[in-house]
Design an enzyme around this catalytic site. Structure first.
Site, short mmCIF file in Angstrom:
data_model
loop_
_atom_site.label_atom_id
_atom_site.label_comp_id
_atom_site.label_asym_id
_atom_site.label_seq_id
_atom_site.Cartn_x
_atom_site.Cartn_y
_atom_site.Cartn_z
CE1 TYR A 225 -30.70 -34.16 14.83
CE2 TYR A 225 -32.30 -34.76 15.50
CZ TYR A 225 -31.62 -34.30 14.91
OH TYR A 225 -32.71 -33.53 13.61
CE LYS B 251 -32.39 -30.27 14.75
NZ LYS B 251 -32.62 -29.27 13.81
#
Length: 235
Positions: free
Chosen positions: A136, A140
């Site tokens: 994650y 990002k």
């Protein structure tokens, strides 16, 4: 690409990616209540069901994200682009998460820049790092780098902590976590969480204030501070 609706006040145009999500919905309310843009375009994979007043105030551009290059017209003629687009690994799988949160966003940014967009405002995440061991945070960080590389006149990246919101879908574990963080926020209001309404206000406020360089990264504390600039209307 199919576009419908229209209206508003102000003198510029913007588009919103991810208007169906919690932050996107809050952002749309903020944009329309403050009447900062003459044209607000919602770009998404499906047409959103909106109330009559909101429907009349926006345009909707329906695109196929798998063939986004065929929908360049959806990104034409906007001064500012707001991006809240994202999914979860649980919902889309690892490959689907990467495709939505990195690839779709990066492609949209390129089309927006080609279409005349000067300022791109991206909702990222606290801890974003392209070298992170965690998927994650790594994704990002990667999308932050890709968006910056597009070459907008201004790029504002917001890195909120855990988002506090009322989701339309039921996620019991997330609900419990939010209840806990809501209590923690009473004692440490800017450390571990942030309401989506605050993020939305900060996104809009970043456009109204002079930039502090070509690229500006707002961490959670800065989002809280900027989000207090004006109360969210209509809530």
């Amino acid at each position: 690409m199919a576009a419908t609706g229209g209206g508003g006040g102000g003198g510029r145009a913007c588009f919103v990616l991810g208007a169906s999500g919690a932050t996107g919905r809050a952002l749309l309310r903020e944009l329309l209540s403050r009447r900062l843009f003459a044209r607000v375009t919602l770009v998404g994979r499906r047409r959103l069901s909106l109330d009559e007043e909101t429907e009349a105030a926006v345009e909707q551009a329906v695109v196929d994200f798998e063939r986004l290059s065929e929908h360049a017209a959806a990104f034409q003629g906007h001064d500012v682009g707001f991006c809240c687009l994202g999914t979860t690994r649980a919902k889309a799988g690892a490959d689907g998460f990467v495709r939505v949160d990195r690839d779709y966003v990066a492609q949209a940014a390129e089309l927006a820049r080609a279409g005349g967009c000067k300022h791109f405002v991206l909702q990222s995440s606290q801890g974003a790092d392209h070298q992170s061991r965690f998927l994650y945070l790594r994704v990002k960080g990667e999308v932050e780098n890709l968006v910056q590389a597009v070459g907008f006149d201004r790029c504002t990246i917001l890195r909120p902590a855990v988002l506090l919101c009322k989701r339309q879908e039921s996620r019991p574990l997330e609900w419990m976590a939010q209840q806990f963080l809501g209590v923690v926020a009473c004692f440490f209001p800017t450390a571990y969480s942030v309401p989506v309404e605050t993020v939305a206000r900060a996104m809009v406020a970043s456009v109204l204030q002079p930039g502090k360089g070509k690229v500006e990264v707002l961490e959670n504390v800065a989002i809280h501070a900027l989000g207090k600039a004006a109360p969210l209307q209509g809530t």
